[in-house]
Design a protein around this motif. Structure first.
Motif, PDB file in Angstrom:
ATOM      1  N   MET A   1       0.947  -1.290  -0.006  1.00  0.00           N
ATOM      2  CA  MET A   1      -0.077  -0.028  -0.058  1.00  0.00           C
ATOM      3  C   MET A   1       0.888   1.118   0.006  1.00  0.00           C
ATOM      4  SD  MET A   1      -2.863   1.527   0.080  1.00  0.00           S
ATOM      5  CE  MET A   1      -4.137   0.339   0.587  1.00  0.00           C
ATOM      6  N   GLU A   2       1.890   1.266   0.845  1.00  0.00           N
ATOM      7  CA  GLU A   2       2.992   2.655   1.150  1.00  0.00           C
ATOM      8  C   GLU A   2       3.443   2.673  -0.546  1.00  0.00           C
ATOM      9  OE1 GLU A   2       6.733   3.773   3.176  1.00  0.00           O
ATOM     10  OE2 GLU A   2       5.917   1.977   3.664  1.00  0.00           O
ATOM     11  N   TYR A   3       3.851   1.676  -1.178  1.00  0.00           N
ATOM     12  CA  TYR A   3       4.555   1.861  -2.437  1.00  0.00           C
ATOM     13  C   TYR A   3       3.531   2.554  -3.344  1.00  0.00           C
ATOM     14  CZ  TYR A   3       6.376   1.204  -7.062  1.00  0.00           C
ATOM     15  OH  TYR A   3       6.694   1.360  -8.361  1.00  0.00           O
ATOM     16  N   CYS A   4       2.199   2.056  -3.408  1.00  0.00           N
ATOM     17  CA  CYS A   4       1.213   2.734  -4.205  1.00  0.00           C
ATOM     18  C   CYS A   4       0.857   3.941  -4.075  1.00  0.00           C
ATOM     19  CB  CYS A   4       0.022   1.826  -4.231  1.00  0.00           C
ATOM     20  SG  CYS A   4       0.153   0.108  -5.042  1.00  0.00           S
ATOM     21  N   LEU A   5       0.901   4.255  -2.819  1.00  0.00           N
ATOM     22  CA  LEU A   5       0.515   5.684  -2.325  1.00  0.00           C
ATOM     23  C   LEU A   5       1.919   6.604  -2.643  1.00  0.00           C
ATOM     24  CD1 LEU A   5      -1.109   5.132   1.124  1.00  0.00           C
ATOM     25  CD2 LEU A   5      -2.347   5.854  -0.986  1.00  0.00           C
ATOM     26  N   SER A   6       3.008   6.030  -2.425  1.00  0.00           N
ATOM     27  CA  SER A   6       4.140   6.779  -2.587  1.00  0.00           C
ATOM     28  C   SER A   6       4.438   7.278  -4.172  1.00  0.00           C
ATOM     29  CB  SER A   6       5.390   6.283  -2.269  1.00  0.00           C
ATOM     30  OG  SER A   6       5.587   5.272  -3.126  1.00  0.00           O
ATOM     31  N   VAL A   7       3.747   6.617  -4.966  1.00  0.00           N
ATOM     32  CA  VAL A   7       3.914   7.014  -6.317  1.00  0.00           C
ATOM     33  C   VAL A   7       2.929   7.848  -6.880  1.00  0.00           C
ATOM     34  CG1 VAL A   7       5.288   4.847  -7.192  1.00  0.00           C
ATOM     35  CG2 VAL A   7       2.751   4.803  -7.202  1.00  0.00           C
ATOM     36  N   GLY A   8       1.934   8.111  -5.967  1.00  0.00           N
ATOM     37  CA  GLY A   8       0.882   9.313  -6.388  1.00  0.00           C
ATOM     38  C   GLY A   8      -0.698   8.749  -6.503  1.00  0.00           C
ATOM     39  N   LEU A   9      -0.893   7.544  -6.007  1.00  0.00           N
ATOM     40  CA  LEU A   9      -2.173   6.656  -6.221  1.00  0.00           C
ATOM     41  C   LEU A   9      -2.797   7.377  -5.299  1.00  0.00           C
ATOM     42  CD1 LEU A   9      -1.500   3.362  -7.420  1.00  0.00           C
ATOM     43  CD2 LEU A   9      -2.098   5.256  -8.927  1.00  0.00           C
ATOM     44  N   SER A  10      -4.298   7.719  -5.265  1.00  0.00           N
ATOM     45  CA  SER A  10      -4.996   7.758  -4.325  1.00  0.00           C
ATOM     46  C   SER A  10      -5.326   6.430  -3.264  1.00  0.00           C
ATOM     47  CB  SER A  10      -6.785   8.085  -4.764  1.00  0.00           C
ATOM     48  OG  SER A  10      -7.196   7.229  -5.345  1.00  0.00           O
ATOM     49  N   PHE A  11      -5.769   6.981  -2.330  1.00  0.00           N
ATOM     50  CA  PHE A  11      -5.897   5.619  -1.467  1.00  0.00           C
ATOM     51  C   PHE A  11      -6.955   4.496  -1.902  1.00  0.00           C
ATOM     52  CE2 PHE A  11      -7.863   2.985   1.957  1.00  0.00           C
ATOM     53  CZ  PHE A  11      -7.024   2.566   2.702  1.00  0.00           C
ATOM     54  N   GLU A  12      -7.984   5.247  -2.555  1.00  0.00           N
ATOM     55  CA  GLU A  12      -8.866   4.247  -3.471  1.00  0.00           C
ATOM     56  C   GLU A  12      -8.379   3.304  -4.581  1.00  0.00           C
ATOM     57  OE1 GLU A  12     -12.865   4.833  -6.196  1.00  0.00           O
ATOM     58  OE2 GLU A  12     -12.891   5.565  -4.176  1.00  0.00           O
ATOM     59  N   THR A  13      -7.465   3.989  -5.320  1.00  0.00           N
ATOM     60  CA  THR A  13      -7.238   3.179  -6.292  1.00  0.00           C
ATOM     61  C   THR A  13      -5.817   2.510  -5.880  1.00  0.00           C
ATOM     62  OG1 THR A  13      -7.309   5.173  -7.828  1.00  0.00           O
ATOM     63  CG2 THR A  13      -5.713   3.909  -8.650  1.00  0.00           C
ATOM     64  N   ALA A  14      -5.071   2.617  -4.887  1.00  0.00           N
ATOM     65  CA  ALA A  14      -4.061   1.911  -4.302  1.00  0.00           C
ATOM     66  C   ALA A  14      -4.810   0.527  -3.671  1.00  0.00           C
ATOM     67  CB  ALA A  14      -3.350   2.599  -3.371  1.00  0.00           C
ATOM     68  N   ALA A  15      -5.775   0.701  -2.992  1.00  0.00           N
ATOM     69  CA  ALA A  15      -6.513  -0.423  -2.376  1.00  0.00           C
ATOM     70  C   ALA A  15      -6.998  -1.357  -3.744  1.00  0.00           C
ATOM     71  CB  ALA A  15      -7.599   0.342  -1.467  1.00  0.00           C
ATOM     72  N   THR A  16      -7.322  -0.635  -4.847  1.00  0.00           N
ATOM     73  CA  THR A  16      -8.263  -1.392  -5.685  1.00  0.00           C
ATOM     74  C   THR A  16      -6.996  -2.249  -6.334  1.00  0.00           C
ATOM     75  OG1 THR A  16      -9.944   0.103  -6.204  1.00  0.00           O
ATOM     76  CG2 THR A  16      -9.440  -1.336  -8.039  1.00  0.00           C
ATOM     77  N   ALA A  17      -5.873  -1.508  -6.660  1.00  0.00           N
ATOM     78  CA  ALA A  17      -4.650  -2.276  -7.496  1.00  0.00           C
ATOM     79  C   ALA A  17      -4.226  -3.361  -6.351  1.00  0.00           C
ATOM     80  CB  ALA A  17      -3.568  -1.214  -7.504  1.00  0.00           C
ATOM     81  N   LEU A  18      -4.193  -3.220  -5.278  1.00  0.00           N
ATOM     82  CA  LEU A  18      -3.785  -4.378  -4.220  1.00  0.00           C
ATOM     83  C   LEU A  18      -4.720  -5.507  -4.219  1.00  0.00           C
ATOM     84  CD1 LEU A  18      -2.245  -2.565  -1.126  1.00  0.00           C
ATOM     85  CD2 LEU A  18      -0.995  -3.697  -2.971  1.00  0.00           C
ATOM     86  N   LYS A  19      -5.923  -5.176  -4.436  1.00  0.00           N
ATOM     87  CA  LYS A  19      -6.975  -6.280  -4.588  1.00  0.00           C
ATOM     88  C   LYS A  19      -6.857  -7.102  -5.769  1.00  0.00           C
ATOM     89  CE  LYS A  19     -12.082  -7.180  -4.780  1.00  0.00           C
ATOM     90  NZ  LYS A  19     -13.063  -6.408  -4.630  1.00  0.00           N
ATOM     91  N   ARG A  20      -6.715  -6.329  -6.835  1.00  0.00           N
ATOM     92  CA  ARG A  20      -6.502  -7.072  -8.072  1.00  0.00           C
ATOM     93  C   ARG A  20      -4.994  -7.904  -7.820  1.00  0.00           C
ATOM     94  NH1 ARG A  20      -8.001  -1.878 -12.009  1.00  0.00           N
ATOM     95  NH2 ARG A  20     -10.390  -2.235 -11.566  1.00  0.00           N
ATOM     96  N   LEU A  21      -3.900  -7.413  -7.555  1.00  0.00           N
ATOM     97  CA  LEU A  21      -2.659  -7.958  -7.197  1.00  0.00           C
ATOM     98  C   LEU A  21      -2.966  -9.288  -6.609  1.00  0.00           C
ATOM     99  CD1 LEU A  21       0.337  -7.982  -7.713  1.00  0.00           C
ATOM    100  CD2 LEU A  21       0.486  -6.601  -5.758  1.00  0.00           C
ATOM    101  N   TYR A  22      -3.905  -8.946  -5.427  1.00  0.00           N
ATOM    102  CA  TYR A  22      -3.981 -10.332  -4.676  1.00  0.00           C
ATOM    103  C   TYR A  22      -4.844 -11.538  -5.278  1.00  0.00           C
ATOM    104  CZ  TYR A  22      -5.454 -13.121  -0.825  1.00  0.00           C
ATOM    105  OH  TYR A  22      -5.840 -14.590  -0.104  1.00  0.00           O
ATOM    106  N   GLU A  23      -5.736 -10.911  -6.261  1.00  0.00           N
ATOM    107  CA  GLU A  23      -6.562 -11.911  -6.971  1.00  0.00           C
ATOM    108  C   GLU A  23      -5.506 -12.629  -8.161  1.00  0.00           C
ATOM    109  OE1 GLU A  23      -9.598  -9.262  -8.767  1.00  0.00           O
ATOM    110  OE2 GLU A  23     -10.749  -9.372  -6.926  1.00  0.00           O
TER     111      GLU A  23
END
Length: 88
Positions: free
Chosen positions: A1-23
């Motif tokens: 999550m920290e990495y996604c936020l550090s590259v400028g993603l919003s919390f919602e977008t970062a959470a969605t990306a991590l969910k897709r990554l986990y899938e």
């Protein structure tokens, strides 16, 4: 999550990306996982999509002015590991 936020993603977008990554890679937090993904702008969906990293596709996207965010699990794991060691 920290990495996604550090590259400028919003919390919602970062959470969605991590969910897709986990899938796609349920063991993404495992040190042995060396798969490489990227968040790539899908112009048809008009959103960031999680896909396997493809250098040519990434370059083409960047040349057209579209974002590409690498999610290289091996590098993210190394960053996490070094932070954990620094805390101990």
């Amino acid at each position: 999550m920290e990495y996604c936020l550090s590259v400028g993603l919003s919390f919602e977008t970062a959470a969605t990306a991590l969910k897709r990554l986990y899938e796609q890679e349920p063991e993404f937090a495992n040190a042995a996982s060396e798969r490489r993904f990227m968040l790539w702008w899908d112009s048809q969906e008009r959103s960031l999509s999680l896909v396997e990293f493809d250098l040519e596709r990434a370059i083409a996207s960047l040349k057209s002015g579209q974002p590409v965010i690498p999610l290289w699990l091996d590098r993210i794991y190394k960053q996490l590991n070094s932070k954990v060691k620094g805390v101990e």
